[in-house]
Design an enzyme around this catalytic site. Structure first.
Site, PDB file in Angstrom:
ATOM      1  CG  HIS A   1     -19.319  -3.655 -21.105  1.00 59.90           C
ATOM      2  ND1 HIS A   1     -19.771  -2.415 -20.718  1.00 59.90           N
ATOM      3  CD2 HIS A   1     -18.497  -4.069 -20.104  1.00 59.90           C
ATOM      4  CE1 HIS A   1     -19.242  -2.088 -19.556  1.00 59.90           C
ATOM      5  NE2 HIS A   1     -18.471  -3.077 -19.151  1.00 59.90           N
ATOM      6  CD  GLU A   2     -17.305  -7.585 -19.575  1.00 59.24           C
ATOM      7  OE1 GLU A   2     -16.172  -7.126 -19.342  1.00 59.24           O
ATOM      8  OE2 GLU A   2     -18.290  -7.376 -18.826  1.00 59.24           O
TER       9      GLU A   2
ATOM     10  CG  HIS B   1     -13.628  -3.660 -19.932  1.00 54.30           C
ATOM     11  ND1 HIS B   1     -13.233  -2.486 -19.344  1.00 54.30           N
ATOM     12  CD2 HIS B   1     -14.899  -3.897 -19.476  1.00 54.30           C
ATOM     13  CE1 HIS B   1     -14.213  -2.011 -18.570  1.00 54.30           C
ATOM     14  NE2 HIS B   1     -15.236  -2.852 -18.637  1.00 54.30           N
TER      15      HIS B   1
ATOM     16  CD  GLU C   1     -17.614   0.448 -17.095  1.00 54.20           C
ATOM     17  OE1 GLU C   1     -16.731  -0.412 -16.840  1.00 54.20           O
ATOM     18  OE2 GLU C   1     -18.830   0.161 -17.186  1.00 54.20           O
TER      19      GLU C   1
END
Lengths: 505, 505
Positions: free
Chosen positions: B268-269, B272, B298
């Site tokens: 997820h990070e 980003h 997101e």
């Protein structure tokens, strides 16, 4: 009390704190740059630090500061703060210095030292003094200009030394160094001639990094470094950064086949850290809340690294722990063998690898050459020759290359003329403070042999840390030790140590 | 071209870059605060960040910016920069918003949210909504005031949403969420009613932290996160911080008895991070060099975490590596067993623990309540009841405590009304972008099964990252996917997955 004086003083301190807070932001970025910054972020980090430096410089030279200082100085007695005279003295000193430097000179120095840093890195790597020479010529010229702009009573070098050791003079420092050198040279010679040597390779055995880290951290905590208000990380060129209240960062580097570098490095940085952690936090940003001078700062690191850390009393407590930390590594080694190994006198070409005794000859050499360069008595072109001649005279060794000679240190590339002497001033202050502490603390030896450092730390806090920059270094020294700085205690300390291991005196 | 317009534009961009550089310094301090800051430095870190925020705010509201914007807007065609219209549009938007907020309101919000953060921490711990209630009342009142100051065409909530998702409206987002909820509720119900469940405890076996770190880092590197321009550290509340060109920091937290948290958290990070690392670096500080909106940001994290990371194709490449990373842990487990486990639908009370499907119901609930609070249709005193009623309607579950209900999230304590919807907008954008990428990349499945993500990453960079904030999210979405945002692709994605594991459709 006239309200206006107090109001001016309050605003002055508020601005000073804000300025220090801004610099502390740069300190976080600087710490990160040396520890965790990804390589790809290096260029942008330069932009960030340049912006913060510009903002800080604008604040340091804001004419409003001069107005506020003037208003306070007109009626110091009206101020409800014991530290007001010291704060005003030091703020005036810093402000006058800052505004005396033309903006053009500050910018030229920034550019020249930035260029010189890269040039020095390459020149040292390639052992090519000629490539560094024009950069150093520019920097010496600019530093001479800086000295002229700042002004001085004795010689130009004083104005530069004053940035790192406020109030010290070249002549005063040189006189102490001359005493020291006169004693050291024959003492070192006698040690070498004794034919005695510690067990070879004792400190280059197998010292796994994770255990080194644990052992060094436990020693730093034992001498009183507070890890809830600080930390220890890994870096290429170790340093201590006192970022601000409650936040002090130590760094070190580990070599699994070398015990001393990380361990004594951590004790050294933790000594700096104890100073930072015990400054009066409520005075953060004021001179009264800052450290006294680089020399006094270095005295705190040297005291714990050498006076304490290389003592028999210390290893009485720590040698058993050392054996446990590195099982098997020190089988058959006595505490005395170990202490001799960490106390060995061994002349070498590179300052940062030098032992306690010869280190100071490295510094004395640099002071001489810096004074000559800044005073105009030595041309940059003649520096390598002058370096090698003086090195031979002091060490009895022939310098094999400029890389191991006049190109070895980073300091001149950043224009740090006047910085080197503070290293040896630190050694001398450390010995003198340690002698005073020993006189004041009858249980010091016993406590140290038990690994209890509360008494010594308390004495240092009361006599050094808590004063911040209330006194200049010379006065602080006299108050804490009863007499002005000299080389006597350091020479006595070294003489005793060398007598023990080399049988000389 | 009139030189004065270009000159004004150049100064505008210079100031904008300086402002962004100042904020990037705060980003370093913020990252450090969440990773390495010693506990004792917390209070002072607040001082440092407050100073940087004040300096940045002064710059953002400097009337000179308004003058420069006006000069540029008068003759945009004169500017030699394709991105000038977008830069001016977004700078104007930000400047107008900033100057519309009275300084008093900004300060009151800062104080109120600072107080509320502590109060919320304690209230959540003690499950005591009454203790948090007055703080939330103050914040809601101030946010309503903020909305009125900023102005809005539809409803007050629009003005707050606009800060995180510029150009979006409450009515528009709510319409999409209504479609989504209508589809999700029966789909989730059907999955639960199917009686099918993944192998219990598969993800709670023994996953040693050092191997989790290695495996997660290797996956982040495989999808294209550049570790020479970024890093991964440990923290309590994971985040990604794009500090500036060449410096992007991911964080995660490890639990040795839980595989999913760190692994999918890192993906997820890293999603980003890929966005940050592929923004046009030469435009740093300009809107054209920044990300489009929180929702689009997101979408990049959700795309890699879920659309890619929870797909059969991904695990075709990574399941063999997973077995190697955790020897013995997954003996007898098939790739399909594992995929079912990481795709399980399991309603729960806490948003941050929710699965891909139910997560969006959590967000829909918050949007409804936020709109009602900001619109004045719901009193803070009635929040717990309203929360619990809506939760029962959406999830069919009775909320056992406010701690697991309306006190669970930090967002309202910092005044982040309008933030929550961007999480689900991200899920929807992610599904829509993934569908468009799949249509454009005929080899996408094959490449993913080989662990080769260059094609997908390139498509995302070309269609999302490289545009910076050139387009608003709605336009970016239409350009990249061919139609406006809706819930269709996300529902289709989920329907296919649930059909596979639960046999529902």
């Amino acid at each position: 009390m006239t309200p206006s004086t107090q109001t001016a003083y309050d605003e002055l301190l508020r601005r000073t704190r804000e300025h220090a807070t801004l610099q502390s932001c740069a300190a976080v970025l600087g710490w990160d740059q040396q520890t965790y910054l990804p390589r790809g972020g290096a260029a942008f980090r330069g932009d960030q630090l340049a912006l913060l430096a510009a903002l800080a410089h604008d604040r340091a030279t804001d004419p409003r500061l001069g107005d506020l200082l003037g208003a306070c100085e007109a009626d110091v007695a009206a101020l409800a703060d014991d530290f007001a005279p010291a704060n005003l003295r030091e703020l005036r000193h810093g402000y006058d210095r800052a505004v005396k430097l033309p903006k053009r000179l500050v910018e030229e120095l920034a550019r020249a030292t930035s260029d010189a840093h890269e040039a020095w890195t390459a020149a040292r790597r390639d052992d090519d003094f000629a490539a560094f020479r024009p950069h150093l010529e520019t920097i010496v010229a600019l530093k001479r200009e800086e000295a002229a702009a700042v002004g001085f009573a004795g010689e130009a070098y004083d104005a530069l030394l004053d940035e790192y050791e406020p109030g010290a003079t070249a002549a005063g420092v040189a006189a102490v160094f001359a005493d020291l050198t006169r004693e050291l040279v024959p003492l070192i010679r006698a040690a070498l001639d004794s034919g005695k040597r510690p067990t070879p390779g004792l400190l280059e055995r197998d010292y796994p990094i994770d255990r080194q880290r644990w052992f060094a951290e436990s020693a730093a905590a034992a001498i009183g470094f507070d890890f809830t208000r600080g930390r220890l990380d890994t870096t290429a060129h170790p340093f201590c950064s006192g970022i601000g209240p409650g936040d002090c960062r130590l760094t070190t580097r580990y070599n699994p086949r070398a015990f001393s570098e990380a361990f004594f490095g951590v004790l050294h940085e933790a000594g700096h850290g104890l100073y930072e952690q015990n400054l009066p936090a409520e005075r953060f940003g004021q001179p009264a809340g800052g450290s006294c001078s680089l020399g006094v700062h270095e005295s705190q690191s040297r005291l714990w690294e050498n006076q304490v850390g290389r003592s028999g009393n210390f290893w009485a407590a720590f040698f058993p722990r050392l054996r446990q930390a590195f099982p098997g590594t020190l089988d058959g080694v006595t505490p005395d063998d170990f202490l001799f190994a960490v106390s060995e006198v061994k002349p070498s070409f590179v300052r940062v690898e030098a032992d306690e005794a010869t280190y100071n000859l490295h510094v004395a050499l640099r002071l001489e050459l810096e004074r000559a360069l800044v005073g105009g008595d030595l041309a940059v072109a003649d520096l390598p020759g002058a370096w090698n001649d003086r090195f031979a005279a002091l060490f009895g060794l022939t310098v094999p290359s400029d890389r191991e000679g006049c190109l070895q240190d980073i300091h001149w590339s950043f224009g740090g003329f006047g910085y080197f002497p503070t290293y040896t001033l630190g050694n001398l202050y450390a010995a003198q403070l340690m002698a005073a502490a020993a006189a004041a603390l009858p249980d010091l030896d016993r406590d140290t042999r038990r690994g209890d450092f509360a008494g010594l730390r308390g004495w240092l806090t009361a006599n050094v840390h808590a004063h911040g920059r209330r006194y200049r270094a010379a006065e602080l020294c006299e108050r804490a030790t009863g007499h002005p700085l000299d080389a006597a205690e350091f020479v006595a300390y070294l003489r005793e140590k060398l007598a023990r291991f080399y049988g000389v005196c």
